[in-house]
Design an enzyme around this catalytic site. Structure first.
Site, PDB file in Angstrom:
ATOM      1  N   ASN A 180      -4.007 -14.746   8.818  1.00 22.65           N
ATOM      2  CA  ASN A 180      -3.156 -13.595   9.117  1.00 22.65           C
ATOM      3  C   ASN A 180      -2.303 -13.778  10.373  1.00 22.65           C
ATOM      4  O   ASN A 180      -1.477 -12.924  10.685  1.00 22.65           O
ATOM      5  CB  ASN A 180      -3.994 -12.326   9.237  1.00 22.65           C
ATOM      6  N   CYS A 229      -0.582  -3.923  -5.762  1.00 16.90           N
ATOM      7  CA  CYS A 229      -1.539  -4.777  -5.085  1.00 16.90           C
ATOM      8  C   CYS A 229      -2.918  -4.265  -5.430  1.00 16.90           C
ATOM      9  O   CYS A 229      -3.111  -3.072  -5.641  1.00 16.90           O
ATOM     10  CB  CYS A 229      -1.325  -4.711  -3.574  1.00 16.90           C
ATOM     11  N   ARG A 287      -0.015   0.020  -1.050  1.00 16.46           N
ATOM     12  CA  ARG A 287       0.298  -0.536   0.273  1.00 16.46           C
ATOM     13  C   ARG A 287       1.809  -0.503   0.427  1.00 16.46           C
ATOM     14  O   ARG A 287       2.495  -1.480   0.203  1.00 16.46           O
ATOM     15  CB  ARG A 287      -0.244  -1.960   0.393  1.00 16.46           C
TER      16      ARG A 287
HETATM   17  C1  UD1 Z   1      -2.803  -6.726   7.410  1.00 14.80           C
HETATM   18  C2  UD1 Z   1      -3.630  -7.917   6.966  1.00 14.80           C
HETATM   19  C3  UD1 Z   1      -4.761  -7.469   6.052  1.00 14.80           C
HETATM   20  C4  UD1 Z   1      -5.579  -6.377   6.737  1.00 14.80           C
HETATM   21  C5  UD1 Z   1      -4.685  -5.247   7.247  1.00 14.80           C
HETATM   22  C6  UD1 Z   1      -5.418  -4.196   8.071  1.00 14.80           C
HETATM   23  C7  UD1 Z   1      -2.077  -9.778   6.972  1.00 14.80           C
HETATM   24  C8  UD1 Z   1      -1.318 -10.790   6.203  1.00 14.80           C
HETATM   25  N1  UD1 Z   1      -2.762  -8.855   6.283  1.00 14.80           N
HETATM   26  O1  UD1 Z   1      -2.251  -6.139   6.233  1.00 14.80           O
HETATM   27  O2  UD1 Z   1      -5.572  -8.607   5.768  1.00 14.80           O
HETATM   28  O3  UD1 Z   1      -6.497  -5.845   5.821  1.00 14.80           O
HETATM   29  O4  UD1 Z   1      -3.638  -5.773   8.080  1.00 14.80           O
HETATM   30  O5  UD1 Z   1      -6.048  -4.788   9.148  1.00 14.80           O
HETATM   31  O6  UD1 Z   1      -2.057  -9.790   8.180  1.00 14.80           O
HETATM   32  N2  UD1 Z   1       0.983   1.424   5.561  1.00 14.80           N
HETATM   33  C9  UD1 Z   1       1.870   2.398   5.166  1.00 14.80           C
HETATM   34  N3  UD1 Z   1       3.199   2.110   5.201  1.00 14.80           N
HETATM   35  C10 UD1 Z   1       3.678   0.902   5.598  1.00 14.80           C
HETATM   36  C11 UD1 Z   1       2.764  -0.094   6.022  1.00 14.80           C
HETATM   37  C12 UD1 Z   1       1.411   0.204   5.986  1.00 14.80           C
HETATM   38  O7  UD1 Z   1       1.483   3.504   4.788  1.00 14.80           O
HETATM   39  O8  UD1 Z   1       4.902   0.709   5.614  1.00 14.80           O
HETATM   40  C13 UD1 Z   1      -0.463   1.729   5.516  1.00 14.80           C
HETATM   41  C14 UD1 Z   1      -1.216   0.821   4.544  1.00 14.80           C
HETATM   42  O9  UD1 Z   1      -1.142   1.309   3.231  1.00 14.80           O
HETATM   43  C15 UD1 Z   1      -2.621   0.889   5.106  1.00 14.80           C
HETATM   44  C16 UD1 Z   1      -2.364   0.980   6.615  1.00 14.80           C
HETATM   45  O10 UD1 Z   1      -1.033   1.433   6.775  1.00 14.80           O
HETATM   46  O11 UD1 Z   1      -3.276   2.044   4.667  1.00 14.80           O
HETATM   47  C17 UD1 Z   1      -2.534  -0.316   7.345  1.00 14.80           C
HETATM   48  O12 UD1 Z   1      -1.698  -1.312   6.765  1.00 14.80           O
HETATM   49  P1  UD1 Z   1      -1.220  -2.579   7.604  1.00 14.80           P
HETATM   50  O13 UD1 Z   1      -1.917  -2.569   8.924  1.00 14.80           O
HETATM   51  O14 UD1 Z   1       0.273  -2.591   7.645  1.00 14.80           O
HETATM   52  O15 UD1 Z   1      -1.771  -3.780   6.723  1.00 14.80           O
HETATM   53  P2  UD1 Z   1      -1.031  -5.140   6.378  1.00 14.80           P
HETATM   54  O16 UD1 Z   1      -0.212  -5.566   7.536  1.00 14.80           O
HETATM   55  O17 UD1 Z   1      -0.399  -5.027   5.042  1.00 14.80           O
END
Ligand code: UD1
Length: 429
Positions: free
Chosen positions: A23, A126, A131
């Site tokens: 990550n 996904c 997500r």
């Molecule tokens: C990253 C990690 C993943 C980990 C996650 C949380 C990588 C490649 N992946 O995923 O392994 O499980 O962090 O630690 O680094 N959300 C929204 N809108 C957005 C973006 C996110 O609502 O535009 C929500 C998501 O649905 C989720 C939460 O925010 O419920 C956290 O997501 P996020 O921290 O962004 O996860 P990733 O970066 O996708």
């Protein structure tokens, strides 16, 4: 499709080298798009997701070379990649590639910041719940991008470049923080990210960007300040250790029993999960080069956890911890607060004899004295490794199907376990 067959019952004893963090490697590779110079990344894990991102970057015109092994490096040392984006020919990231890995959407930020335009497919469905990317788009708009959704693509434009802004995330998002940081690095003026994610991978990417000439302070806290610069240059950077891989093997030892040194990693990366393991009855000690985990007999105590953004208990270790708790002497409660629907491992663990009841975002795990081997299916990256952990103590043989999920995120999983005495075998399709 490959399968993994595990015969349970053997304790784990020996040393496991921890790989570079997937990550961090993925966003670090993406930052190569921000400069025409060469970005050299070492300790990059050999994973399917890294290969896929190389293909995606290659599609934009990024050249890469994989540097040969150096004196003192073992075949288990991570690889060194040189990436050069001096000749970007295409600012479109197509559906066929982006739909296979969500993190590839993040190329939108460097493409937009450096070239003033990007057309990137929406990532699509996904396996772990919805997500969305709305917060990433909001952040880019705050930095002055014009955004349009066209036929499943996000079309982002900033003809006169991005301009610094205040970005206040309504919830903590790792992807949003990476995207905002990469884009703001080349924006005009100062940007402030409030409620930023504090994950170690954010700090690693900020460190690398600063080596490339960016001016970022505060990474690792909830407020990151970025003074935009007009261009970035090349740099050398080593990817930090994978805290999820570290925690996964620590849980495997707690489950199977034994004594294992996890090398090239640091307890600072996963205080909350290690603390939960100690409460469950494992002995965890820190050394200069890693973490030693032991458990010799004795029952596992039930431990309640809630997943949370860093420094809380990582959602990416929730499934593994649940596998451990299936053998605890009592009932534990595991609450998933980050992703909806991240309990797909529950029905597969049940096939091994686990007793787990779901109530919304809460899993109630009633420990059982014994699990029994069975055929199971890997559903996503972290869920599938939880099945490996359960299989290490299950009576008889467990066959894990669809192991390509494991290959996305765990480098040399079988050989790392086999060298510690586990009976694990891959059957190639
Ligand atoms: C990253 C990690 C993943 C980990 C996650 C949380 C990588 C490649 N992946 O995923 O392994 O499980 O962090 O630690 O680094 N959300 C929204 N809108 C957005 C973006 C996110 O609502 O535009 C929500 C998501 O649905 C989720 C939460 O925010 O419920 C956290 O997501 P996020 O921290 O962004 O996860 P990733 O970066 O996708």
């Amino acid at each position: 499709m490959d399968r993994i067959i595990i015969r349970g019952g053997a304790p784990l004893t020996g040393t496991i080298p921890i790989s570079g963090a997937k990550n961090a490697a993925l966003p670090l590779m993406t930052t190569s798009l921000l400069t025409r110079d060469t970005l050299e990344l070492s300790n990059v894990p050999r994973l399917a997701d890294v290969q896929l991102l190389l293909r995606i970057l290659g599609n934009h015109g990024v050249d890469h070379t994989i540097v040969g092994r150096r004196a003192g490096e073992s075949s288990e040392s991570g690889q060194t990649l040189r990436l050069q984006a001096s000749n970007v020919i295409d600012t479109t990231a197509p559906y066929e590639l982006v739909s296979r890995m969500r993190a590839s959407f993040w190329v939108i930020a460097p493409l937009l910041a450096r070239f003033g335009e990007a057309r990137v497919s929406l990532p699509g469905g996904c396996a772990i719940g919805t997500r969305p990317v709305d917060l990433l788009i909001d952040a880019l708009q705050a930095l002055g991008a014009e955004i349009e959704i066209d036929a499943g693509y996000v079309v982002a434009r900033a003809r006169d470049g991005l301009r610094g802004a205040r970005i206040d995330f309504p919830k903590v998002t790792v992807s949003g923080t990476h995207v905002a940081m990469m884009a703001a690095a080349l924006a005009r003026g100062e940007s402030v990210i409030e409620n930023a994610a504090r994950e170690p991978e954010i700090v690693d990417v900020a460190d690398c960007l600063n080596k490339m000439g960016a001016k970022i302070t505060g990474a690792g806290s909830a407020r990151i300040v970025i003074e935009g610069v007009t261009s970035l240059h090349g740099a050398n950077h080593a990817v930090l250790p994978d805290r999820i891989e570290t925690g996964t093997y620590a849980m495997a030892v707690a489950m199977a029993g034994g004594d294992v040194m996890l090398e090239n990693t640091s307890a600072d990366l996963l205080r909350a999960p290690l603390d939960a393991l100690r409460r469950a009855g494992a002995e965890v000690s820190e050394t200069n080069t890693g973490i030693r985990v032991r458990r010799n007999g004795g029952a596992l105590a039930p431990v309640d956890i809630d997943t949370a953004p860093f420094p809380g208990f990582a959602t990416d270790l929730q499934a593994q911890f649940m596998a451990l708790m299936t053998r605890a002497d009592g009932v534990s409660h595991i609450r998933e607060t980050i992703f909806e629907n991240r309990f797909m491992h529950v029905q597969e663990l049940a096939r091994l004899g686990a007793r787990i009841r779901l109530d919304g975002d809460l899993a109630i795990v009633e420990g059982v004295p014994q699990l029994r081997g069975a055929p199971v299916m890997a559903t996503d990256l972290r869920a599938s490794v939880s099945l490996v952990i359960a299989a290490l103590v299950a009576d008889g043989e467990t066959t894990i199907n669809r192991v390509y999920h494991l290959d996305r995120g765990f480098e040399a999983l079988e050989s790392k376990l086999v060298r510690c005495g586990a009976q694990v075998e891959r059957v190639r399709a």
